[in-house]
Design an enzyme around this catalytic site. Structure first.
Site, PDB file in Angstrom:
ATOM      1  CG  MET A  99      -1.891  -1.221   1.155  1.00  0.00           C
ATOM      2  SD  MET A  99      -3.417  -0.957   2.029  1.00  0.00           S
ATOM      3  CE  MET A  99      -2.818  -0.788   3.688  1.00  0.00           C
TER       4      MET A  99
ATOM      5  CG  HIS B  34       8.714   0.367   5.814  1.00  0.00           C
ATOM      6  ND1 HIS B  34       8.950  -0.988   5.888  1.00  0.00           N
ATOM      7  CD2 HIS B  34       7.376   0.535   6.032  1.00  0.00           C
ATOM      8  CE1 HIS B  34       7.830  -1.610   6.167  1.00  0.00           C
ATOM      9  NE2 HIS B  34       6.837  -0.720   6.248  1.00  0.00           N
TER      10      HIS B  34
ATOM     11  CG  HIS C 145       6.992  -2.019   2.041  1.00  0.00           C
ATOM     12  ND1 HIS C 145       6.924  -0.851   2.752  1.00  0.00           N
ATOM     13  CD2 HIS C 145       5.762  -2.587   2.149  1.00  0.00           C
ATOM     14  CE1 HIS C 145       5.717  -0.708   3.261  1.00  0.00           C
ATOM     15  NE2 HIS C 145       4.986  -1.752   2.921  1.00  0.00           N
TER      16      HIS C 145
ATOM     17  CD  GLN D  17      -5.943  -3.804   2.858  1.00  0.00           C
ATOM     18  OE1 GLN D  17      -5.822  -4.267   1.728  1.00  0.00           O
ATOM     19  NE2 GLN D  17      -4.964  -3.887   3.749  1.00  0.00           N
TER      20      GLN D  17
ATOM     21  CD  GLN E  65      -1.814  -8.837   4.505  1.00  0.00           C
ATOM     22  OE1 GLN E  65      -2.649  -7.973   4.665  1.00  0.00           O
ATOM     23  NE2 GLN E  65      -0.569  -8.554   4.160  1.00  0.00           N
TER      24      GLN E  65
ATOM     25  CG  MET F  75      11.224  -0.936   9.778  1.00  0.00           C
ATOM     26  SD  MET F  75      12.301  -0.786   8.353  1.00  0.00           S
ATOM     27  CE  MET F  75      13.854  -0.559   9.189  1.00  0.00           C
TER      28      MET F  75
END
Ligand code: AMP
Length: 278
Positions: free
Chosen positions: A30, A34, A37, A61, A155, A186
């Site tokens: 999304m 940082h 990711h 979501q 998830q 993070m």
């Protein structure tokens, strides 16, 4: 890095690559990127010929509309980070690209009890939205490998089950949590915290670490109490939940093996989640 806004054009590009037998690694995000990711991009680069990152702040979501409005959006910096990580393709669809008017209605597969516990219980509808967007993105990107962070442990579990039930031929890769030096996991949401709150929020990591190191000498219930008391001592923290569960079923366990501790804690109106395998 090639940028695509159109799902149709990206899909065609991928189809050509797959004909050439290239492997495609996909990292859905999304944005407000940082190093957490970027660790996914880096791993995907090691394992795949072509790496696609998507940035899409998915409205379906967000169970809290204010959270959606306040979600950080930093596309220019994100693009720089992805270029530096040698990402091949950036997909930045609009809401109407992902959710076209009169598009087919998404039918979520029955992933079982893992859907409604923990985050599922505290954020009603959240995982329905996650499954919907991941499924639609997978239809467009058609990757060989899907990269997700274990920061969002539930998830990852739900998406893995969904992919299995949908018979998708995609290899799931769940990668470890990347933390700040002080232990704070993070998160894009950390951008909304003051420096003081970022320090206070290290109580989350400290309580998880305490549970892990205390495991041999305590019952599961007293471990949970230890953590809850530690977090509650931090005056700026509001604890939403702290649970120790079986890492496969995400349900309470009597055994002291294969456990995971998961928690959600609020600081300055920002909801942070974290977890640790015990
Ligand atoms: P998000 O942009 O928050 O939707 O996250 C996109 C992906 O990055 C998800 O698979 C997350 O689990 C993963 N991710 C986010 N933060 C971290 C982190 N600190 N360490 C590892 N992966 C992360």
């Amino acid at each position: 890095m090639i940028n695509y806004k159109s799902g149709f054009h990206l899909h065609n590009f991928i189809a050509k690559q797959r004909k050439l037998r290239k492997t495609i690694g996909f990292v859905p995000t999304m944005g407000a990127l940082h190093q957490g990711h970027i660790s996914l991009i880096t791993q995907a680069k090691k394992e795949c010929d072509i790496v696609v990152c998507s940035i899409f702040v998915n409205p379906t979501q967000f169970n809290n509309p204010e959270d959606l409005v306040k979600y950080p959006r930093t596309l220019e910096e994100d693009s720089k980070l992805l270029n530096a990580a040698d990402c091949d393709v950036l997909f930045i669809p609009s809401v109407s690209t992902i959710y076209p008017k009169n598009g087919p209605k998404f039918k979520a597969p029955a992933v079982g009890k893992i859907l409604n516990v923990l985050e599922g219980e505290h954020r009603p509808g959240h995982f329905a939205g996650v499954m919907q967007v991941v499924s639609l993105l997978l239809d467009i990107v058609n990757p060989t490998h899907l990269y997700m962070g274990l920061k969002d442990f539930q998830q990852f579990a739900i998406c893995s089950k969904m992919v299995e039930l949908q018979n998708r031929k995609v290899i799931m890769r769940g990668l470890p949590i990347v933390r700040e030096m002080n232990g704070l996991a993070m998160s894009s949401r950390n951008k909304r915290l003051s420096d003081q709150a970022k320090k206070d929020a290290t109580i989350i990591f400290k309580s998880l670490a305490l549970v892990k190191e205390s495991l041999p000498n305590h019952t599961i219930e007293s471990l949970r109490e230890l953590a809850v008391n530690k977090i509650k001592k931090e005056k700026t923290a509001t604890l939403e939940y702290f649970e120790i569960v079986d890492l496969k079923t995400l349900e309470p366990s009597k055994k002291k093996t294969d456990l995971i501790a998961l928690t959600a804690v609020w600081f300055e109106g920002v909801r942070l989640i974290d977890n640790m395998l015990l």
